[in-house]
Enzyme design. Structure first.
Site, short mmCIF file in Angstrom:
data_model
loop_
_atom_site.label_atom_id
_atom_site.label_comp_id
_atom_site.label_asym_id
_atom_site.label_seq_id
_atom_site.Cartn_x
_atom_site.Cartn_y
_atom_site.Cartn_z
N GLN A 7 -2.23 0.00 -1.55
CA GLN A 7 -1.59 -0.31 -2.83
C GLN A 7 -1.11 -1.75 -2.90
OE1 GLN A 7 2.87 1.15 -2.69
NE2 GLN A 7 1.57 2.77 -1.82
N HIS A 22 1.65 -4.23 -5.78
CA HIS A 22 2.58 -4.19 -6.90
C HIS A 22 2.39 -5.41 -7.78
CE1 HIS A 22 4.29 -0.96 -4.63
NE2 HIS A 22 4.64 -1.76 -3.65
N GLU A 81 9.32 -6.18 -2.22
CA GLU A 81 10.00 -5.21 -1.37
C GLU A 81 10.12 -5.68 0.07
OE1 GLU A 81 7.43 -1.87 -2.22
OE2 GLU A 81 6.34 -2.12 -0.34
N HIS A 84 -1.27 -3.52 0.77
CA HIS A 84 -0.63 -2.97 1.97
C HIS A 84 -0.75 -1.46 1.99
CE1 HIS A 84 2.52 -2.82 -1.13
NE2 HIS A 84 3.06 -1.82 -0.46
N ARG A 115 -2.91 1.59 -7.04
CA ARG A 115 -3.53 2.16 -5.84
C ARG A 115 -5.03 1.91 -5.83
NH1 ARG A 115 0.01 5.92 -7.94
NH2 ARG A 115 1.89 6.25 -6.70
#
Length: 411
Positions: free
Chosen positions: A96, A98, A133, A270, A289
């Protein structure tokens, strides 16, 4: 300052032991437990205990954002800008990435205009926010993160000694940069199933041979990629026939020891493989994804957001601020994360904050002091600290304790 109870999320890749043990519940749990959310995300806000009653943190913040968030209320639209989690992966998560803030806003508006329900499993964008993140290992934590330097990937592809990989290795060798990575990744992730079904078994055979090779003349070189090759075989077993297994050949294989951290900016491909960690991110649930999952996969949209620049191993060592006090620095304005190792019998330590904070106990029991008020928090629970709260101190009781404190970045 009030006790904060996390929202438990169950996914198939979760653990039946890790979060139950953390929170002092019976082991094994009835279902795989994957994440504990400590935040105010609308999908699953944590619960604040106030005078014996529970209220969602989202409601608490929405009722009086100026009091709860302070000066950052205007900057982040009256919303708590970060989401703190404990993540427990027994099996690999999806491959995935972001989106950036601009990509998230456009994607959210596009899917709204198309009439895709916000809770649809086919939805890519569930909010308008980006999702940088940071994950800090509580125990050894394994991951795939970012595209490996192409020259090293060429060595890996050649070391597998699979004739069917030869043309792909030469393609990347001829263009060892982000453009070459984009071409190879796009080719593999979009392979027709018939082509994938012919290529993938050959690659897996090469992986098995690589691990079994004991020739004295080549053993040293072949051991260079042992962890990477074992990971490919594990992914293929968990997700048979998935193109994400091939794509994983292009990514850095990362191992975090307890206290080490991994930061992922927008567009970094990642997959977390296994382990338990504390994770903090911008307050978003946007995930694109590309494979290794039974969930919705949208390869064209993933390709729109991916950053193909090779990434050096992105392990972050914290800055030591004092005895037992560590801070993790990232470029994300939405959050900052500190770790406190509290010794048994030591004097209370100051927990700096000018805005909102969440203080999460991950070992032992901690007593917080705010003026004349006290709050004891056990492992697996947290304290909500509003911007209006005065100075906070924390102390380990009944033995050593570990504390993670999430705040808004003030730099």
């Amino acid at each position: 300052m009030h006790e904060l109870v996390g929202a438990l999320r169950s996914y198939a890749w979760g653990s039946r032991t890790a979060l139950a043990q953390l929170c002092g519940r019976p082991v094994p749990s009835a279902h795989p437990e994957a994440e504990l959310w400590f935040g105010a995300h609308p999908a699953d806000p944590a619960q604040v205990r106030i005078n014996g009653h529970s209220q969602s943190l989202l409601e608490v913040v929405n009722t009086d954002p100026q009091r709860e968030l302070g000066a950052v209320a205007g900057e982040f639209g009256g919303r708590l800008p970060f989401l703190l989690k404990v993540l427990a992966a027994e099996e690999p998560l999806s491959l995935q990435a972001h989106p950036s803030l601009e990509q998230a806003r456009h994607g959210f508006q596009r899917e709204n205009h198309a009439g895709v329900p916000i809770d649809s499993p086919m939805r890519n964008y569930r909010d308008e926010n980006h999702k940088p993140e940071l994950v800090v290992a509580l125990h050894r934590f394994e991951a795939l993160a970012g595209f490996r330097e192409p020259v090293k990937t060429v060595r890996l592809l050649r070391a597998l000694d699979v004739p069917e990989l030869g043309s792909f290795a030469e393609l990347l060798a001829a263009q060892p940069d982000s453009a070459g990575l984009r071409t190879l990744f796009t080719t593999w992730i979009a392979l027709p199933q018939a082509s994938l079904s012919r290529l993938l078994p050959k690659v897996l055979d090469g992986c098995v041979h690589y691990l079994s090779e004991r020739d004295a003349g080549t053993g040293g070189a072949r051991r260079e990629f042992t962890a990477e090759v074992r990971t490919i075989l594990e992914l293929a077993e968990a997700y048979p026939g998935d193109a994400g297994t091939l794509a994983a050949l292009l990514l850095n294989r990362v191992t975090l020891e307890p206290g080490e951290a991994l930061f992922l900016a927008a567009g970094n491909l990642h997959a977390y493989l296994r382990g338990v960690g504390v994770e903090i991110m911008a307050n978003s649930d946007n995930v694109l994804r590309g494979g290794l999952t039974p969930k919705h996969v949208d390869v064209p949209e993933l390709l729109r957001v991916l950053d193909f620049e090779p990434l050096d191993l992105p392990i972050i060592e914290p800055e030591i601020l004092g005895e037992g006090v560590f801070q993790y620095h990232t470029p994300a304005p939405e959050f900052a994360l500190s770790r406190y190792e509290l010794a048994a019998g030591a004097e209370p330590v100051n927990i700096p904050h000018t805005g909102p904070g969440i203080a999460l106990c991950t070992h032992g029991t901690i007593r917080f002091f705010q003026g004349t008020d006290q709050l004891s928090v056990e492992c697996g629970h947290a304290a909500w600290i509003s911007a209006a709260d005065g100075p906070i101190r924390a102390q380990a009781i009944d033995g050593p304790a570990q504390l993670f404190c999430a705040t808004v970045d003030e730099d």
